[in-house]
Design a protein around this motif. Sequence first.
Motif, PDB file in Angstrom:
ATOM      1  N   GLY A 140       0.806  -1.213   0.000  1.00 50.90           N
ATOM      2  CA  GLY A 140       0.000   0.000   0.000  1.00 50.90           C
ATOM      3  C   GLY A 140       0.842   1.267   0.000  1.00 50.90           C
ATOM      4  O   GLY A 140       0.364   2.340  -0.314  1.00 50.90           O
ATOM      5  N   PHE A 141       2.127   1.138   0.368  1.00 52.01           N
ATOM      6  CA  PHE A 141       3.046   2.282   0.334  1.00 52.01           C
ATOM      7  C   PHE A 141       3.373   2.593  -1.117  1.00 52.01           C
ATOM      8  O   PHE A 141       3.651   1.711  -1.913  1.00 52.01           O
ATOM      9  CB  PHE A 141       4.329   1.933   1.101  1.00 52.01           C
ATOM     10  N   ARG A 142       3.327   3.863  -1.492  1.00 45.14           N
ATOM     11  CA  ARG A 142       3.649   4.285  -2.852  1.00 45.14           C
ATOM     12  C   ARG A 142       4.549   5.514  -2.747  1.00 45.14           C
ATOM     13  O   ARG A 142       4.240   6.442  -2.006  1.00 45.14           O
ATOM     14  CB  ARG A 142       2.372   4.630  -3.602  1.00 45.14           C
ATOM     15  N   MET A 143       5.641   5.502  -3.521  1.00 44.43           N
ATOM     16  CA  MET A 143       6.574   6.625  -3.462  1.00 44.43           C
ATOM     17  C   MET A 143       7.137   6.926  -4.836  1.00 44.43           C
ATOM     18  O   MET A 143       7.459   6.014  -5.593  1.00 44.43           O
ATOM     19  CB  MET A 143       7.728   6.285  -2.526  1.00 44.43           C
ATOM     20  N   ASN A 144       7.244   8.198  -5.142  1.00 45.15           N
ATOM     21  CA  ASN A 144       7.941   8.671  -6.338  1.00 45.15           C
ATOM     22  C   ASN A 144       9.202   9.368  -5.866  1.00 45.15           C
ATOM     23  O   ASN A 144       9.114  10.373  -5.170  1.00 45.15           O
ATOM     24  CB  ASN A 144       7.083   9.660  -7.137  1.00 45.15           C
ATOM     25  N   GLY A 167       5.669  -2.395  -1.130  1.00 37.10           N
ATOM     26  CA  GLY A 167       4.845  -1.394  -1.797  1.00 37.10           C
ATOM     27  C   GLY A 167       5.394  -1.095  -3.180  1.00 37.10           C
ATOM     28  O   GLY A 167       6.058  -1.930  -3.793  1.00 37.10           O
ATOM     29  N   ILE A 168       5.120   0.121  -3.668  1.00 40.15           N
ATOM     30  CA  ILE A 168       5.545   0.518  -5.012  1.00 40.15           C
ATOM     31  C   ILE A 168       6.474   1.721  -4.919  1.00 40.15           C
ATOM     32  O   ILE A 168       6.123   2.730  -4.307  1.00 40.15           O
ATOM     33  CB  ILE A 168       4.323   0.868  -5.889  1.00 40.15           C
ATOM     34  N   ILE A 169       7.633   1.607  -5.544  1.00 41.42           N
ATOM     35  CA  ILE A 169       8.592   2.712  -5.591  1.00 41.42           C
ATOM     36  C   ILE A 169       8.868   3.030  -7.054  1.00 41.42           C
ATOM     37  O   ILE A 169       9.262   2.152  -7.819  1.00 41.42           O
ATOM     38  CB  ILE A 169       9.907   2.356  -4.864  1.00 41.42           C
ATOM     39  N   GLN A 170       8.633   4.279  -7.430  1.00 41.51           N
ATOM     40  CA  GLN A 170       8.992   4.749  -8.765  1.00 41.51           C
ATOM     41  C   GLN A 170      10.205   5.646  -8.587  1.00 41.51           C
ATOM     42  O   GLN A 170      10.076   6.825  -8.238  1.00 41.51           O
ATOM     43  CB  GLN A 170       7.840   5.512  -9.411  1.00 41.51           C
TER      44      GLN A 170
END
Length: 156
Positions: free
Chosen positions: A24-28, A41-44
Amino acid sequence: MWTSEKKSSQSMAEPSTTSFFAPGFRMNGDIDSNNDVRVEGIIQGNLTTTKRIIIGKTGQVIGNVKGSQVSIMGEVVGEVIATDITVIGETGVVHGTVLTNKIKIESGAEIEACIKKYKETPETEAIPSKTKKLDLHKRKEQVLQQPELAKISMEN
């Protein structure tokens, strides 16, 4: 018995040495760490550490990953650099390039990547990657200029 209780109470008081990015963690953005890193989670962005990186089953990194040991059970789209070993689990997905000293690929892993032996050279640093992108731009410019030159020569 008292000593084992003392040891366990000491380990509970010590801070965690793993940075954890939960489902659920998302970071750009880029992450640079000196700890082990676990991504669920998702890391861009780019993820760099001097230690171990674990991309869990729900983890996704869209960017470059660099660590001493890299384990992938989730997905990485980009360049993976492991100074020691890369392990791609049965649920792992890699699209890009893998530079590593040792590699273990489990049955079921999805890999669409160029796999190369890791060597500590300036080629493995981020700066040449930017140079490659610039070269690509130059090539595009040259391709665009060539039809214009052909058109001009036909008119004369």
